[in-house]
Structure formats: C-alpha cells, structure tokens
Design an enzyme around this catalytic site. Sequence first.
Site, short mmCIF file in Angstrom:
data_model
loop_
_atom_site.label_atom_id
_atom_site.label_comp_id
_atom_site.label_asym_id
_atom_site.label_seq_id
_atom_site.Cartn_x
_atom_site.Cartn_y
_atom_site.Cartn_z
N TYR A 195 0.85 -1.19 0.00
CA TYR A 195 0.00 0.00 0.00
C TYR A 195 0.89 1.25 0.00
O TYR A 195 2.04 1.18 0.42
CB TYR A 195 -0.90 -0.05 1.25
N THR A 197 1.51 3.87 1.72
CA THR A 197 2.26 4.38 2.88
C THR A 197 3.26 3.35 3.41
O THR A 197 4.03 3.66 4.33
CB THR A 197 1.30 4.73 4.03
N LYS A 198 3.28 2.15 2.88
CA LYS A 198 4.13 1.09 3.43
C LYS A 198 5.58 1.26 2.97
O LYS A 198 5.88 2.07 2.11
CB LYS A 198 3.57 -0.28 3.06
N ASN A 199 6.48 0.46 3.55
CA ASN A 199 7.92 0.66 3.31
C ASN A 199 8.33 0.42 1.86
O ASN A 199 9.31 0.99 1.39
CB ASN A 199 8.74 -0.23 4.24
N VAL A 200 7.61 -0.46 1.19
CA VAL A 200 7.78 -0.71 -0.26
C VAL A 200 6.39 -0.57 -0.85
O VAL A 200 5.44 -1.14 -0.30
CB VAL A 200 8.34 -2.13 -0.51
#
Length: 397
Positions: A195, A197-200
Amino acid sequence: MASTTNSKRAKFQPVRDSYLVFGAPLIGEEEIAEVVDTLRSGWLGTGPRVARFQRDFEAYNGAPHAVAVSSATAGLHLSLIAAGVEPGDEVITTPMTFCASVNAIIHAGATPVLADCDPVTLNIDPDQVERRITSRTRAILPVHFAGRPCDMDRLMALARKHNLKVIEDCAHAIETEYHGKKAGTFGDFGCFSFYVTKNVTTAEGGMITALTDADAARLRILALHGMSKDAWKRFSDSGYKHYEVVECGFKYNMTDIQAALGIHQLRRVEECWQRRLAIWDAYNEAFRDLPLGLPAATEPATRHGLHLYTVLVDEQKTGVGRDQVISDLHDSNIGVGVHYRAIPEHPYYQDKFGWKPEDYPNAMAVGRQTVSLPLSAKMTDGDVRDVVGAVRAVLAC
Ligand SMILES: *Cc1c(COP(=O)(O)O)cnc(C)c1O
C-alpha cells in the site's frame, strides 16, 4: 504560538509552506521508466514482471515461495483459506492492528478472538494468546506492529504445542528480522503490504510468503479464480492453452504495472531503511526531554522494520490531549497518523462480537494516546526539523 492555558486553543500557524504528507512514497526514475516500459510492452496484467518481483522477493526475504497478490488483505484472506481455516474455527489476533487483520478472519468464515498486546512492545502478548486457546482455535495471526518483530519463539512454541497454523501479518515488516531470520519465514504464511504508505509500495499490492510447495501452489490457484496453474500464460506466445477451474477462487492477482514499481522499490529497500533509521534516531534524540512516550528500544537479536514512529500522548503529563495534538500538528502543516485505535473501539465489532475496549486495557490505552509521526525515506533533514519544531511547539516545550 498558541497558549495551552485557554480552554479553546488558538489555531496553530504552519511551520512550513507545503503540507508534509504522512507516509509519502519515495518513487525514483527507475520505477517510472519500468512502468512506462510495461505500458509500451503491451503486457499489463499478471506476467513476466510479476514473476520477477516474486523471485526478487524470495531472494530478499529468504522464504522458499512468494506469491504476489492485489493487497495484504487479499493475502491474509487467501492464507487463512490455504491454512484450512473454516467456519466454526477461531483465529487469535491482536486488538492493536489495522481492521484488515480481523476482517480477513471474518471473511474466511472464522471467528476472530483477540489477545491483548504488550504495553511496551505493542505486539501480541503470548501469555494472552495462551489463555485464549480453545478446542476450536485453528490459527494465530500475529502482527509485527510498526515493524517490531513479535516474540516468535513463544508464539511458534504455542502453535506447535496446540497444532495451530501461524499467519504472520507482515504489513509493517518487510525489513524486520528476528534471531537472524526475516519476518514472514516463521509461520506457515507471511503477508506483506505494498500500500502507498508502506515501506515498499506498488500503490496497491501484497505478497504472501509460504513455506511449502503445496501451499504456494494452492495460493496461486486461489488468487486467480481457482484456475489451474500458469493460467496467466494462456494468451502468451507459447500458444493458447485451456485452463481448468479446480476450485472457487478469487480475483486477487497483481498486475505487471504494479510489479514494475515493486521491482525497483525492493531494490532500494535497504537504502530507505537506513534513511528511516537516521530519522528515527533524530526523533529519539530530539524528543528525549519531552513528556511523551517514545518507542521502546529494539530487543536484542532483532531488527526493527522502522515502519511507524509512534509516540504516546498522556494528557496528564502533556496537558494536551492526543486529538488536540493531531489537530495542532495538522494546522502546523504536518500530517500524522493514528495506528491504531484498538479494534474493540469500532461499533461493528462491538455489535457483532460484544467486544469492549476495557476488556483489552493495553490496546485501549495505547489506542487512545498514540500518534504516528512522519517517517518516510522521502523526508529531507528540513522536513525532520519541521516535525520536531512543530511537536515542541504543540507541547509548548
Ligand atoms: C496496511 C495493513 C494491512 C492491509 O494492507 P493492504 O495491502 O492495504 O491490504 C493489513 N494489516 C496491517 C497491520 C496493515 O498495516
């Protein structure tokens, strides 16, 4: 700046001209070029780039199998089904998580059971899990909260003792390690989120790691309508092939456009983690003297994924409530998040399961005090200074 003594605080002035968006992704020229190449290639759906992203993810994570899907939520749903979870079964998870962890259990037809979190790590408390195991318990769904690994030794020991499946919610935990192994390689399944906002990120997307060939094969079939293996190749230049529907599956596949982003996002995952570590350390240093609850130190022999920098606002100590802090930071042009109000705070679960926030006191307390500050690899040193300045001003420190 505003006075904290007035009952109605004056509106805070922005500390910067542009709004600092919470969780803004860092997209490089490589991602953009790969997406354009994908569009030009004419193969937009599930194809060679998804296959490559899965191989790259296996290499990074160390799990024998990675299956790309449309979201972590889809991944959790499929993993629960592949784990054999059925109506009547109970699945134990944490009240300190995103609603998707619980909803996936419900969609699989099972009954979610909550085990309160530890007040320090914010991860599911193995003692609470043990207390909630019944003859109907089929699986445990731990969440590596904020990127901090759960106590996998104890959770896996419980799973072995009671013959339970384990599905790790790794939505925050791509870089997370526990005793030398990556999150998602302990349980039967690990579910990662891409998603925004996630780190990847792949804008929307997810990855499931699986330990056995049989589970991975079942996941691939379930993710694409229940069609027999390699159905995605049926229009390729190797010639038309008939497919067979072997079970009633879902439409949860990832596209090559998403994988085009993911391939290059994954290549910079460590670089981005290093950048977030620098921001994390800068926050720890800058907020040391403030009356805020800061993230606990990382446990020995583990690696924190550094997905969320959460602080606890205790109004008794700060003189300002959590929601006021959020709105003041917003007025200051700093975007923040709340991860999370405890699951039993939501009316759906109260009505459906009779859950009350007070029955999960640790998650309730955290959920009412927590604020997540921006922690994106895209942030400049100036952005970090703006966040620090705004937090100090809001707390009048
Ligand atoms: C983001 C998130 C999910 C869902 O991920 P999607 O890819 O958006 O479906 C699940 N669990 C947790 C803990 C999350 O943060």
